[in-house]
Enzyme design. Structure first.
Site, PDB file in Angstrom:
ATOM      1  N   HIS A   1      -0.917  11.099  -2.289  1.00 31.99           N
ATOM      2  CA  HIS A   1      -2.235  10.636  -1.848  1.00 31.99           C
ATOM      3  C   HIS A   1      -3.213  11.755  -1.496  1.00 31.99           C
ATOM      4  O   HIS A   1      -4.339  11.775  -1.967  1.00 31.99           O
ATOM      5  CB  HIS A   1      -2.094   9.702  -0.636  1.00 31.99           C
ATOM      6  CG  HIS A   1      -3.403   9.252  -0.088  1.00 31.99           C
ATOM      7  ND1 HIS A   1      -4.060   9.932   0.910  1.00 31.99           N
ATOM      8  CD2 HIS A   1      -4.181   8.203  -0.426  1.00 31.99           C
ATOM      9  CE1 HIS A   1      -5.200   9.315   1.170  1.00 31.99           C
ATOM     10  NE2 HIS A   1      -5.298   8.252   0.381  1.00 31.99           N
TER      11      HIS A   1
ATOM     12  N   HIS B   1       0.840  -1.193   0.000  1.00 30.07           N
ATOM     13  CA  HIS B   1       0.000   0.000   0.000  1.00 30.07           C
ATOM     14  C   HIS B   1       0.877   1.245   0.000  1.00 30.07           C
ATOM     15  O   HIS B   1       1.624   1.486   0.947  1.00 30.07           O
ATOM     16  CB  HIS B   1      -0.907  -0.019   1.234  1.00 30.07           C
ATOM     17  CG  HIS B   1      -1.910   1.062   1.253  1.00 30.07           C
ATOM     18  ND1 HIS B   1      -1.939   2.028   2.230  1.00 30.07           N
ATOM     19  CD2 HIS B   1      -2.934   1.338   0.418  1.00 30.07           C
ATOM     20  CE1 HIS B   1      -2.941   2.840   1.992  1.00 30.07           C
ATOM     21  NE2 HIS B   1      -3.563   2.452   0.900  1.00 30.07           N
TER      22      HIS B   1
END
Length: 157
Positions: A66, A24
């Site tokens: 992100h 991730h």
């Protein structure tokens, strides 16, 4: 409708990895997320895939990041979309995680794809879409990202 993921790999003539573990945002437990160090850590740990996030900055580049704003994982302030790539490249995106990573910088999609290819990692790209993007034409967005992937995803494994 059930989708066969192997068909996507066949279309682009890529080897389909039948198994593997996905990291991730790289290996974000060992290095700052969405950074070169995090992707290198994922490869060193033997992962097969990495998920990472992209969004477009003010000067038009697709960058690996992100959050909508810069504060959480960088020394920058404000929305990423309001900053030019040259300004984003000057930010420290590693010190928040550990001072050892103070040299880490924001990567562009064009930079990260050859890196992953070199490391033997498969990309799982998440395109970030925020409320301010509501008027964005998804077809145009795909038309911008597709050629970058075609040009820079050089799979060597």
């Amino acid at each position: 409708m059930k989708i066969n993921p192997a068909l996507a790999f066949e279309k682009f003539r890529l080897p389909y990895p039948n198994r593997g573990i996905i990291g991730h945002r790289g290996l974000s437990s060992e290095a700052p997320e969405n950074t070169k160090a995090s992707f290198m850590a994922a490869a060193e740990a033997g992962l097969s895939w990495v998920e990472f996030d992209i969004q477009r900055c003010a000067s038009g580049e697709w960058v690996v990041f992100h959050d909508e704003t810069l504060e959480r994982t960088s020394n920058g302030r404000g929305p990423l979309r309001d900053k030019a790539f040259t300004e984003l490249k000057s930010l420290d995106v590693g010190s928040w995680f550990d001072p050892r990573f103070a040299h880490e910088r924001i990567l562009s999609l064009a930079e990260v794809l050859p890196l992953l290819s070199h490391l033997g990692l498969h990309p799982n790209i998440e395109v970030k879409f925020f409320e301010a993007d509501a008027e964005t034409d998804m077809t145009q967005m795909a038309a911008q990202i597709g050629p970058i992937v075609e040009r820079y995803w050089i799979h060597h494994t």
